[in-house]
Every structure is written in structure tokens, then in C-alpha cells.
Design an enzyme around this catalytic site. Sequence first.
Site, PDB file in Angstrom:
ATOM      1  N   SER A   9     -18.433  42.327-100.229  1.00 25.31           N
ATOM      2  CA  SER A   9     -19.112  41.152 -99.675  1.00 25.31           C
ATOM      3  C   SER A   9     -20.064  40.570-100.710  1.00 25.31           C
ATOM      4  O   SER A   9     -21.012  41.234-101.138  1.00 25.31           O
ATOM      5  CB  SER A   9     -19.900  41.536 -98.419  1.00 25.31           C
ATOM      6  OG  SER A   9     -20.726  40.464 -98.014  1.00 25.31           O
ATOM      7  N   HIS A  34     -15.051  39.182 -99.574  1.00 31.00           N
ATOM      8  CA  HIS A  34     -15.574  38.854 -98.244  1.00 31.00           C
ATOM      9  C   HIS A  34     -16.746  37.899 -98.413  1.00 31.00           C
ATOM     10  O   HIS A  34     -17.663  38.148 -99.195  1.00 31.00           O
ATOM     11  CB  HIS A  34     -16.022  40.129 -97.528  1.00 31.00           C
ATOM     12  CG  HIS A  34     -16.359  39.926 -96.089  1.00 31.00           C
ATOM     13  ND1 HIS A  34     -15.397  39.786 -95.117  1.00 31.00           N
ATOM     14  CD2 HIS A  34     -17.550  39.838 -95.450  1.00 31.00           C
ATOM     15  CE1 HIS A  34     -15.976  39.629 -93.940  1.00 31.00           C
ATOM     16  NE2 HIS A  34     -17.284  39.647 -94.113  1.00 31.00           N
ATOM     17  N   ASP A  36     -19.650  35.855 -96.417  1.00 33.79           N
ATOM     18  CA  ASP A  36     -20.428  35.787 -95.176  1.00 33.79           C
ATOM     19  C   ASP A  36     -21.198  34.477 -95.078  1.00 33.79           C
ATOM     20  O   ASP A  36     -22.053  34.180 -95.920  1.00 33.79           O
ATOM     21  CB  ASP A  36     -21.422  36.945 -95.112  1.00 33.79           C
ATOM     22  CG  ASP A  36     -20.736  38.276 -94.865  1.00 33.79           C
ATOM     23  OD1 ASP A  36     -20.005  38.371 -93.865  1.00 33.79           O
ATOM     24  OD2 ASP A  36     -20.935  39.216 -95.661  1.00 33.79           O
ATOM     25  N   MET A  38     -23.782  32.380 -92.730  1.00 31.80           N
ATOM     26  CA  MET A  38     -24.754  32.507 -91.644  1.00 31.80           C
ATOM     27  C   MET A  38     -25.574  31.227 -91.535  1.00 31.80           C
ATOM     28  O   MET A  38     -25.971  30.658 -92.545  1.00 31.80           O
ATOM     29  CB  MET A  38     -25.693  33.687 -91.898  1.00 31.80           C
ATOM     30  CG  MET A  38     -24.999  35.003 -92.168  1.00 31.80           C
ATOM     31  SD  MET A  38     -26.206  36.312 -92.481  1.00 31.80           S
ATOM     32  CE  MET A  38     -25.134  37.613 -93.084  1.00 31.80           C
ATOM     33  N   HIS A  67     -16.126  34.871 -93.279  1.00 31.32           N
ATOM     34  CA  HIS A  67     -16.644  35.336 -91.989  1.00 31.32           C
ATOM     35  C   HIS A  67     -17.705  34.348 -91.515  1.00 31.32           C
ATOM     36  O   HIS A  67     -18.808  34.300 -92.051  1.00 31.32           O
ATOM     37  CB  HIS A  67     -17.241  36.742 -92.182  1.00 31.32           C
ATOM     38  CG  HIS A  67     -17.790  37.350 -90.943  1.00 31.32           C
ATOM     39  ND1 HIS A  67     -18.532  38.517 -90.973  1.00 31.32           N
ATOM     40  CD2 HIS A  67     -17.733  36.974 -89.637  1.00 31.32           C
ATOM     41  CE1 HIS A  67     -18.893  38.826 -89.746  1.00 31.32           C
ATOM     42  NE2 HIS A  67     -18.428  37.904 -88.915  1.00 31.32           N
ATOM     43  N   MET A  69     -20.367  33.335 -89.246  1.00 30.58           N
ATOM     44  CA  MET A  69     -21.375  33.750 -88.259  1.00 30.58           C
ATOM     45  C   MET A  69     -22.224  32.526 -87.942  1.00 30.58           C
ATOM     46  O   MET A  69     -23.395  32.426 -88.320  1.00 30.58           O
ATOM     47  CB  MET A  69     -22.210  34.903 -88.820  1.00 30.58           C
ATOM     48  CG  MET A  69     -21.439  36.207 -88.892  1.00 30.58           C
ATOM     49  SD  MET A  69     -22.314  37.502 -89.788  1.00 30.58           S
ATOM     50  CE  MET A  69     -21.807  37.129 -91.474  1.00 30.58           C
ATOM     51  N   MET A 138     -17.596  44.585 -85.734  1.00 30.98           N
ATOM     52  CA  MET A 138     -18.873  44.743 -86.424  1.00 30.98           C
ATOM     53  C   MET A 138     -19.439  46.129 -86.135  1.00 30.98           C
ATOM     54  O   MET A 138     -19.555  46.535 -84.982  1.00 30.98           O
ATOM     55  CB  MET A 138     -19.859  43.671 -85.960  1.00 30.98           C
ATOM     56  CG  MET A 138     -19.473  42.244 -86.320  1.00 30.98           C
ATOM     57  SD  MET A 138     -19.295  41.973 -88.101  1.00 30.98           S
ATOM     58  CE  MET A 138     -20.952  42.383 -88.695  1.00 30.98           C
ATOM     59  N   ASP A 176     -17.099  46.033 -90.650  1.00 30.89           N
ATOM     60  CA  ASP A 176     -18.104  45.416 -91.506  1.00 30.89           C
ATOM     61  C   ASP A 176     -19.484  45.849 -91.022  1.00 30.89           C
ATOM     62  O   ASP A 176     -19.848  45.625 -89.871  1.00 30.89           O
ATOM     63  CB  ASP A 176     -17.965  43.890 -91.414  1.00 30.89           C
ATOM     64  CG  ASP A 176     -18.954  43.140 -92.296  1.00 30.89           C
ATOM     65  OD1 ASP A 176     -19.744  43.794 -93.006  1.00 30.89           O
ATOM     66  OD2 ASP A 176     -18.933  41.892 -92.274  1.00 30.89           O
TER      67      ASP A 176
END
Length: 218
Positions: A9, A34, A36, A38, A67, A69, A138, A176
Site C-alpha cells: 500500500s 494498493h 488507498d 480517503m 480502494h 474509502m 478489512m 487489509d
Amino acid sequence: MDSRRIGPSVLSADYLNLGQQLQELEAAGADYIHFDVMDGRFVPNISIGLPILEAVRRGTTLPIDTHLMIVEPEKWIGPFVDAGSSTITVHVEATAHLHRLVQAIRDAGAKASVAFNPATPIAAIEEVLPLIDQVLLMTINPGFGGQTFLNETLGKLRNLRELVDRVNPDCVIQVDGGISASTIGAAAIAGASSFVAGTSVFHGKGSVAENIQVLRTA
């Protein structure tokens, strides 16, 4: 050939030297990147977005597993696929129309993945499980890197493995959160086949390559 895959990540990467670190990850045999995202609303943190993703896409030939979020993920599927995502993961908790969102990801040209949090029951994703390429359990509460693996998710992971084997054996089970040399083995035994690792790759005791090898051995 081992079907288990490790995806570092970049949330934990050194952004000042991101291009170099992407080269190190490729040379070390990472299976995917990966990414992320957010938004400070769905999770209590703000991370990285489209400009960094575009740069990562230019800096690596590895698949990028994005991913999301974020709230209202349906607004961002197209832009994140266009920026270079190979897989898009959306949270069941973030949308009232999960089936439609899974189809939108496929229509945009990416693999479809659905994530759910530790307190969310498996039943929440059961109806779309036959339609997706990956399911992400998760193993922490999302929002921050460097958290401790929640051991209570292992039972849930075993149940998920049983369900996936029954309804969609080709679906990848990804975990993850808190993945390290001391937790990855238990997660693999419980049924995971894809492992997101940030802190343990970028801030472990050795080089990036050494840290990935430690995870594979474990």
C-alpha cells in the site's frame, strides 16, 4: 505456482521518493500496488487522489488496486479507472446501490471488488458475491495505516472462505490492515489469498525487497 499475492500500500510510502520506491517494489516482486483513497468523511482521514494515481500509473507496470474509502463512490468510478486503476474496491457501507455500482465498475473496464468493515456482517455482500472479482475483508477499522490486526476477524475470514468457495471460487479474498510477518500466516490459513501490506513493507526492519520476502516466507 503460489497463488497468494502481496500488494504494498503506497499509503505508507515516502512520497518524496515515490518513483524510486515503485521501481523497488517491481524489482522485489510485488504482485500489485494498493492505492488507498480517503475523503475525511467515510473515514476520519484524508489521503491521496487522482493526480497521485496518475503518477503511480506512469511509474509502474504493476496492476493498481484502488480502494475507495469515500462517500458517493459512484461519482468517481470513471475518473479512477481513467487514471489507471486495474481494480476498483468500493465499500458496501458507502452505497445504497451496490449491485449497480459493481456493474458500473465493470462497464468502466476495471475489475470489481467490494470491501466490508470488521463490524459489517458477511450477509451484506452475499448477493453480489457471484458478480465480483475480489472481496476485501478489512482486518482493522479503516482510516489509518499502522494499526493492529484484529484477531477476531479470523473467524469471519474462515466463514467468508467457505462462502466464496461455494458461490464464486474464482473470487479473490483480500485482507487489509495490520498485515505483518506475525499475522499474514494466520490470515492465509483462514482463507485469504491476497494481502495488502503498508507499514510492514515500507517501514520494516529491512529493505523493501527484504520485507516483502519476509512476508512471503511467513
